[in-house]
Write a protein that holds these residues in place. Sequence first.
Motif, short mmCIF file in Angstrom:
data_model
loop_
_atom_site.label_atom_id
_atom_site.label_comp_id
_atom_site.label_asym_id
_atom_site.label_seq_id
_atom_site.Cartn_x
_atom_site.Cartn_y
_atom_site.Cartn_z
N ASN A 1 3.83 11.72 3.76
CA ASN A 1 2.79 11.57 2.90
C ASN A 1 2.33 10.01 3.11
O ASN A 1 2.91 9.15 3.21
N PRO A 2 0.86 10.04 3.55
CA PRO A 2 0.32 8.96 3.91
C PRO A 2 -0.15 8.04 2.54
O PRO A 2 -0.69 6.87 2.97
N ALA A 3 0.03 8.48 1.32
CA ALA A 3 -0.62 7.85 0.18
C ALA A 3 0.21 6.43 -0.12
O ALA A 3 1.38 6.31 -0.04
N PRO A 4 -0.72 5.30 -0.27
CA PRO A 4 -0.05 4.11 -0.66
C PRO A 4 0.93 4.02 -1.85
O PRO A 4 0.23 4.68 -2.76
N ARG A 5 2.25 3.64 -1.58
CA ARG A 5 2.94 3.60 -2.69
C ARG A 5 3.89 2.60 -2.92
O ARG A 5 4.98 2.31 -3.72
N VAL A 6 3.73 1.48 -2.13
CA VAL A 6 4.50 0.36 -2.16
C VAL A 6 3.52 -0.68 -1.61
O VAL A 6 2.88 -0.58 -0.78
N VAL A 7 3.81 -2.01 -2.28
CA VAL A 7 2.98 -3.20 -1.90
C VAL A 7 4.01 -4.18 -1.45
O VAL A 7 4.93 -4.54 -2.27
#
Length: 305
Positions: free
Chosen positions: A140-146
């Motif tokens: 999954n390439p979706a950004p989900r952590v900063v």
Amino acid sequence: MVPDHLNHAWQKAIGLLRHPGAGILLATTSTLVLVLSLVGFTAEKSTERTARKPSLLDLLDEVARDSDPKKVLPGQQPDAPQAESWTSPLAQQCSGIDQSMRSRLLAKRRKLPQLRQSIPADPTNYGDRFRSNPWGQAINPAPRVVVLHETVYSLSSAVNTFLTPHPRDEDQVSYHTLVGLDGSIVDVVDPLKRAYGAGYSAFLGEWAVTNAEFDGSVNNFALHLSLETPDDGHGTHGDHSGYTTAQYDALALVLDGWLERFEIDPAAITTHRHVDLGGARADPRSFSWSDLQNRLAALGRLCQS
């Protein structure tokens, strides 16, 4: 707006209606119905194009890519080492909001596009987000952590590093955004792209391997932001005097936009110190979670029903 060719047909139909003769009238009526249908169809299509905005998945489909099918490896991606649990220092907060801080942040948010500066990193220092790993498995390439960092040296030094070509993979480095001591915001890598902010790393037991020659990292699903280190903190040892009010304001505004755009839970804001699996990272040193807490609460990001 009706296209010129349909407008011309409409005027022609109206003119024919005024001409005597039942046959012509019948033909004209048919023409008019056809024109009305075409106008309605065109308007409907135009409305669809205007109303439908690309979703995050649409955008990721445009910029993410699969691993090379000619180089798919046998087996499967190695599991990430057991990661430490993460309990976010950010607490839910719906009351006790600092109204003067809220007013200040909202005023800055309105001017945010003018306050940001874009200095794109050299292409060797960032890459695409991947939808599959070298073993052909979907990721999954979706950004989900900063991940929060600090520059260790000056902002200009960090920018110069990112502008310098680094052909060797082990030398490549970048963050998505930098925040200066004066509150300046410098965007270095498009958030839809993969910045090289953390090497050997994982978050909540997850990493992604995008190059079989290297250990996995959070980069494929992370957003990276780095705070400029104050002068008394240059180097990697010990704490320092901390970050400025202007920096915390700018940090909160950048995070506010990312949390909204990518639907990220504030609990997924973490540090390089936490995700690093090699135990060599300590950044961001002297970071005040309470300063960030107050600002995100003022922006309404920490009140969830």
